[in-house]
Enzyme design. Structure first.
Site, short mmCIF file in Angstrom:
data_model
loop_
_atom_site.label_atom_id
_atom_site.label_comp_id
_atom_site.label_asym_id
_atom_site.label_seq_id
_atom_site.Cartn_x
_atom_site.Cartn_y
_atom_site.Cartn_z
N SER A 147 -81.17 39.17 -20.09
CA SER A 147 -80.62 38.39 -21.21
C SER A 147 -81.27 38.79 -22.52
O SER A 147 -82.44 39.19 -22.56
CB SER A 147 -80.89 36.91 -20.93
OG SER A 147 -80.61 36.14 -22.08
N TYR A 171 -86.50 29.94 -19.74
CA TYR A 171 -85.39 30.73 -19.17
C TYR A 171 -85.57 32.21 -19.50
O TYR A 171 -85.51 33.07 -18.61
CB TYR A 171 -84.05 30.22 -19.73
CG TYR A 171 -82.91 31.18 -19.50
CD1 TYR A 171 -82.36 31.35 -18.23
CD2 TYR A 171 -82.39 31.94 -20.55
CE1 TYR A 171 -81.32 32.25 -18.02
CE2 TYR A 171 -81.35 32.84 -20.35
CZ TYR A 171 -80.82 32.99 -19.08
OH TYR A 171 -79.80 33.89 -18.87
N LYS A 179 -86.40 35.68 -17.03
CA LYS A 179 -85.64 36.94 -17.03
C LYS A 179 -86.57 38.12 -17.31
O LYS A 179 -86.40 39.20 -16.75
CB LYS A 179 -84.51 36.88 -18.06
CG LYS A 179 -83.41 35.90 -17.67
CD LYS A 179 -82.66 36.40 -16.44
CE LYS A 179 -81.65 35.42 -15.94
NZ LYS A 179 -80.91 35.91 -14.76
N1 NAD Z 1 -73.50 33.14 -19.65
C1 NAD Z 1 -74.20 33.90 -20.48
O1 NAD Z 1 -73.94 33.93 -21.68
C2 NAD Z 1 -75.32 34.75 -19.97
C3 NAD Z 1 -75.99 35.58 -20.88
C4 NAD Z 1 -77.06 36.36 -20.43
C5 NAD Z 1 -77.41 36.37 -19.08
N2 NAD Z 1 -76.74 35.56 -18.23
C6 NAD Z 1 -77.12 35.62 -16.82
O2 NAD Z 1 -75.99 36.01 -16.06
C7 NAD Z 1 -76.02 35.42 -14.77
C8 NAD Z 1 -74.72 34.69 -14.49
O3 NAD Z 1 -74.53 33.68 -15.48
P1 NAD Z 1 -73.25 32.74 -15.48
O4 NAD Z 1 -73.04 32.31 -16.87
O5 NAD Z 1 -72.17 33.40 -14.71
O6 NAD Z 1 -73.84 31.51 -14.66
P2 NAD Z 1 -73.17 30.63 -13.49
O7 NAD Z 1 -74.01 29.41 -13.38
O8 NAD Z 1 -71.71 30.46 -13.71
O9 NAD Z 1 -73.38 31.54 -12.22
C9 NAD Z 1 -74.56 31.57 -11.47
C10 NAD Z 1 -74.18 31.59 -9.99
O10 NAD Z 1 -75.38 31.72 -9.21
C11 NAD Z 1 -75.32 30.77 -8.15
N3 NAD Z 1 -76.73 30.47 -7.81
C12 NAD Z 1 -77.67 29.92 -8.62
N4 NAD Z 1 -78.84 29.81 -7.97
C13 NAD Z 1 -78.64 30.31 -6.71
C14 NAD Z 1 -79.46 30.49 -5.57
N5 NAD Z 1 -80.75 30.09 -5.56
N6 NAD Z 1 -78.93 31.05 -4.46
C15 NAD Z 1 -77.64 31.43 -4.44
N7 NAD Z 1 -76.80 31.30 -5.50
C16 NAD Z 1 -77.30 30.74 -6.61
C17 NAD Z 1 -74.54 29.60 -8.69
O11 NAD Z 1 -73.96 28.77 -7.72
C18 NAD Z 1 -73.48 30.31 -9.54
O12 NAD Z 1 -72.34 30.64 -8.79
C19 NAD Z 1 -77.27 34.55 -14.75
O13 NAD Z 1 -78.33 35.29 -14.17
C20 NAD Z 1 -77.55 34.30 -16.22
O14 NAD Z 1 -78.90 34.05 -16.45
C21 NAD Z 1 -75.71 34.76 -18.63
O1 GDU Z 2 -73.46 21.92 -28.31
C1 GDU Z 2 -73.89 22.98 -28.78
C2 GDU Z 2 -74.17 24.11 -27.96
C3 GDU Z 2 -74.67 25.23 -28.57
N1 GDU Z 2 -74.87 25.29 -29.90
C4 GDU Z 2 -75.39 26.50 -30.55
O2 GDU Z 2 -74.54 27.57 -30.25
C5 GDU Z 2 -75.29 28.77 -30.07
C6 GDU Z 2 -74.96 29.36 -28.73
O3 GDU Z 2 -75.49 28.50 -27.72
P1 GDU Z 2 -75.12 28.65 -26.17
O4 GDU Z 2 -75.79 27.52 -25.47
O5 GDU Z 2 -73.66 28.82 -26.05
O6 GDU Z 2 -75.78 30.03 -25.75
P2 GDU Z 2 -77.27 30.60 -26.05
O7 GDU Z 2 -77.24 31.35 -27.34
O8 GDU Z 2 -78.27 29.54 -25.85
O9 GDU Z 2 -77.38 31.69 -24.92
C7 GDU Z 2 -78.56 31.86 -24.21
O10 GDU Z 2 -78.34 31.45 -22.90
C8 GDU Z 2 -77.36 32.17 -22.20
C9 GDU Z 2 -77.34 31.65 -20.81
O11 GDU Z 2 -76.77 30.41 -20.77
C10 GDU Z 2 -77.67 33.64 -22.21
O12 GDU Z 2 -78.75 33.98 -21.39
C11 GDU Z 2 -77.92 34.15 -23.59
O13 GDU Z 2 -78.36 35.49 -23.51
C12 GDU Z 2 -78.97 33.31 -24.25
O14 GDU Z 2 -79.15 33.71 -25.59
C13 GDU Z 2 -76.76 28.38 -30.19
O15 GDU Z 2 -77.20 28.66 -31.47
C14 GDU Z 2 -76.77 26.87 -29.98
O16 GDU Z 2 -77.77 26.21 -30.71
C15 GDU Z 2 -74.60 24.20 -30.72
O17 GDU Z 2 -74.77 24.25 -31.93
N2 GDU Z 2 -74.12 23.08 -30.12
#
Ligand code: NAD
Ligand code: GDU
Length: 334
Positions: free
Chosen positions: A116, A140, A144
């Site tokens: 991330s 978090y 990572k």
């Molecule tokens: N969403 C974002 O913007 C974002 C950005 C950067 C990194 N990531 C990373 O990408 C990955 C996926 O994120 P997402 O947004 O799809 O999240 P998500 O919560 O939708 O998906 C995570 C999945 O992992 C499963 N899981 C969690 N813990 C587990 C465990 N102990 N054993 C088995 N399964 C488990 C959950 O059931 C879920 O299906 C994560 O590692 C997250 O940290 C997400």
């Molecule tokens: O109700 C809300 C939710 C979010 N935000 C703002 O919107 C921006 C985006 O917030 P998100 O929660 O959508 O996502 P993040 O930027 O916190 O994302 C972080 O968490 C993600 C995982 O959930 C990824 O890992 C990503 O790389 C990491 O920067 C942030 O400035 C946050 O403060 C608000 O103002 N109000």
């Protein structure tokens, strides 16, 4: 290739399974369904299991004999990680350690890791290049970073090959309308702004309007989830030619502020978004924007759906899609 996809029932994992299948690979999902959805597993089998259950991992490796792993499974909320950090160290650090131990035992050496931009903490400048210091400002992001360290050491010690993909903000939904984001509770900005536009929450709270950014709200690099999925398929294929450990940013290179998101949602949906200006959220850096040159150089990847309008339109369509697993019961005030 047969690919074990941990977290394949989640948001990014399910889109990646769809893309893997379309590219001729066979995804096997390993997921405990804690935040994922059974209905998102449509492109290969589901092994229901927990990363912290070594026996369940052993059974999955023995039965499905994967050639490679894409490791998404994690707890992924910045705010929650500040409230309950040990949950994050247990699931993300403990879970990754267990997975790697099983992979080594079963002779699987290729792994793609969901890292991330949160590992960079508060960068000295944007756009961020991979060689800039990593100093996370929330638990978090730290989990990572520890995951990356573990993988770097494991590649050196056990001859593994690993690409850590440092994604910026995943957003949007499958353009065929089959999948999308469905978190409960939802904490991500775009679905919450859309929920406010729809009237299913009373208002969207902007977390901080006094940042040192052009309009005072935080700036993020929003990347369409289909582009992220495509990058994972390219990365797992690239492991055949990239030895050791490589970290690659995935983003568009363009930042959008939270206030800009709200304005775009109002334009795309033709609805007003009720907004409350609130205090900063703990653990949030002011601006995170990727330099994604390395992804282009090493993976031949560049985002194809980078326009914010496209991202928001796809998320809005998904919110009204009957396949949305949490969609029933949400009230549409419009
Ligand atoms: N969403 C974002 O913007 C974002 C950005 C950067 C990194 N990531 C990373 O990408 C990955 C996926 O994120 P997402 O947004 O799809 O999240 P998500 O919560 O939708 O998906 C995570 C999945 O992992 C499963 N899981 C969690 N813990 C587990 C465990 N102990 N054993 C088995 N399964 C488990 C959950 O059931 C879920 O299906 C994560 O590692 C997250 O940290 C997400
Ligand atoms: O109700 C809300 C939710 C979010 N935000 C703002 O919107 C921006 C985006 O917030 P998100 O929660 O959508 O996502 P993040 O930027 O916190 O994302 C972080 O968490 C993600 C995982 O959930 C990824 O890992 C990503 O790389 C990491 O920067 C942030 O400035 C946050 O403060 C608000 O103002 N109000």
């Amino acid at each position: 290739m047969r690919i074990l996809v941990t977290g394949g029932a989640g948001y990014i994992g399910s889109h990646t399974c769809k893309r893997l299948k379309a590219c001729g690979h066979d995804p096997i999902v390993f997921d405990n369904l804690s935040t994922g959805h059974r209905s998102f597993v449509r492109f290969g089998p589901l092994v229901e299991g927990d990363l912290n259950d070594r026996a369940a991992l052993d059974r999955a490796f023995a039965e499905h004999r994967p050639d490679a792993i894409i490791h998404f499974a994690a707890s992924a909320y910045v705010g929650e990680s500040v409230q309950d950090p040990l949950k994050y160290y247990r699931n993300n650090v403990g879970g990754t350690c267990n997975l790697l131990t099983a992979a080594v035992a079963h002779g699987v050496r290729d792994i793609i890791f969901s890292s991330s931009c949160a590992t960079y903490g508060t960068p000295a400048s944007v756009p961020i290049v991979e060689t800039m210091p990593q100093a996370p400002i929330n638990p978090y992001g730290d989990t990572k970073l520890v995951g990356e360290s573990m993988l770097r050491a494991a590649t050196a010690a056990y001859g593994m090959r690993c690409i850590a993909l440092r994604y910026f903000n995943a957003a949007g939904a499958d353009l065929d309308g089959e999948l999308g984001e469905a978190h409960d509770p939802e904490t991500h900005a775009i679905p919450l702004i859309l929920a406010a536009a729809r009237g299913t929450i009373p208002a969207f709270s902007v977390f901080g309007t006094d940042y040192a950014t052009p309009d005072g709200s935080c700036v993020r690099d929003f990347l369409h989830v289909a582009d992220l999925a495509d990058a994972h398929v390219r990365a797992v294929e690239a492991l055949q030619r990239l030895d050791g450990f490589t970290a690659i940013n995935l983003g568009t290179g363009t930042g959008h502020s939270v206030l800009e998101l709200i304005a775009t949602v109002e334009r795309v949906t033709e609805r007003r978004v009720p907004v409350v200006r609130g205090p900063r959220r703990s653990g949030d850096p002011a601006a995170l924007v990727a330099d994604a040159t390395l992804a282009a150089d090493l993976l031949g990847w560049s985002p194809r759906h980078a326009a914010l309008d496209t991202i928001i339109r796809s998320a809005w369509d998904w919110m009204h899609n009957p396949l949305h697993p949490l969609g029933n019961g949400t009230r549409d005030a419009g």
